[in-house]
Design an enzyme around this catalytic site. Sequence first.
Site, mmCIF file in Angstrom:
data_model
loop_
_atom_site.group_PDB
_atom_site.id
_atom_site.type_symbol
_atom_site.label_atom_id
_atom_site.label_comp_id
_atom_site.label_asym_id
_atom_site.label_seq_id
_atom_site.Cartn_x
_atom_site.Cartn_y
_atom_site.Cartn_z
ATOM 1 N N LYS A 1 -7.700 2.996 -0.924
ATOM 2 C CA LYS A 1 -8.465 1.770 -0.731
ATOM 3 C C LYS A 1 -7.725 0.510 -1.168
ATOM 4 O O LYS A 1 -8.151 -0.587 -0.838
ATOM 5 C CB LYS A 1 -9.820 1.878 -1.421
ATOM 6 C CG LYS A 1 -10.696 3.005 -0.932
ATOM 7 C CD LYS A 1 -11.057 2.983 0.552
ATOM 8 C CE LYS A 1 -11.672 1.722 1.054
ATOM 9 N NZ LYS A 1 -12.494 1.955 2.275
ATOM 10 N N ASP A 2 -6.602 0.649 -1.868
ATOM 11 C CA ASP A 2 -5.777 -0.536 -2.164
ATOM 12 C C ASP A 2 -5.381 -1.232 -0.865
ATOM 13 O O ASP A 2 -5.273 -2.457 -0.798
ATOM 14 C CB ASP A 2 -4.477 -0.137 -2.887
ATOM 15 C CG ASP A 2 -4.710 0.273 -4.332
ATOM 16 O OD1 ASP A 2 -5.874 0.315 -4.770
ATOM 17 O OD2 ASP A 2 -3.706 0.563 -5.018
#
Length: 333
Positions: free
Chosen positions: A45-46
Amino acid sequence: MKNTYSNVLESIGNTPLIKLQGPSSQTNCNIYGKAEFLNPGGSIKDRAALAIIKEAEEKGTIKKNGTVVEGTAGNTGIGLTLIGNAKGYKTIIVMPETQTQEKIDTLKTMGADVKLVPAKPYKDPGNYVKISARIASELSMNTNEGVLWANQFDNTANYLGHYNTTGQEIWSQTNGNIDGFVCSSGTGGTIAGVGKALKEKNEKVQIVLSDPKGSALHNYIQSKELISEGGSITEGIGSSRITSNFAEAIVDNSYSVNDNEALSILYTLMEKEGLFLGTSSGINVAGAIKLAKDLGPGKTIVTILCDKSDRYHSKIFNKKFLLEKKLPTPNWL
Ligand code: PMP
């Protein structure tokens, strides 16, 4: 200097592909996992967080000392907070209280303003995503520095981030020798973005959804009906609705995977391959094995290793919890 970055944000992405020895030999295929747990915030999700913030900066929605607000199962919040800290944004993170203490603690120690809310279905106004939208809109009336509601589910900057990075990386890392891509969907950003990138290169690449129980997406792919059965201890994946990101996904097929199968795979990968992976990776690898069996020997299949087991130790290494749920336990526990 090779692999030297001027800031932490440049270390997001460009993760390695790791061959999964057991799943590959079991199916006579080459099954690779993209090691997204190596991102600085510890998860895939970065990438979505960075894509969403970059787009907002380009549009001028947010500037230094502004605030990012998001409803998240945790990982997107961690990504947004790490980027926010690096760029000078505050973060307000709304999370269902059912998510693991590990993710909540991580966010608090990073300095996010964490708001825990009871888990409610999306149609309920008390749903965490809806609450995050309201907080963002109220806050935006009282601030000059800008407020960004990241809106990962319906903000298509999310899937475009995966189209521009994750998908291109997988194509070049496999030298275009890829027959299938399998992953689960939370927002749908990964499957839509990677799928689109791979299909554009070669429309024959099979894009397959691996869906946990309790999610309606498998039935949607099979029969266009949003119906779900059962439940899952996995976090961050599954959906009761078609998000704007998932709506962009070209999906050839889907599998429904139960927790028993996913956990057994996770424990074996830990014990035999030294891979310590989170719950959604178990669903993903289970789906990759199913696709390998369906496609037949000699094929190359890629899936996503989304995050690490340490975000879920209070569940997947908690014997009492596992026995109560009639789930497998690691044999060394
Ligand atoms: N695995 C984990 C651990 C996640 O946190 C998420 C995102 N919620 C996903 C998978 C799903 O990724 P996406 O949102 O891109 O569908």
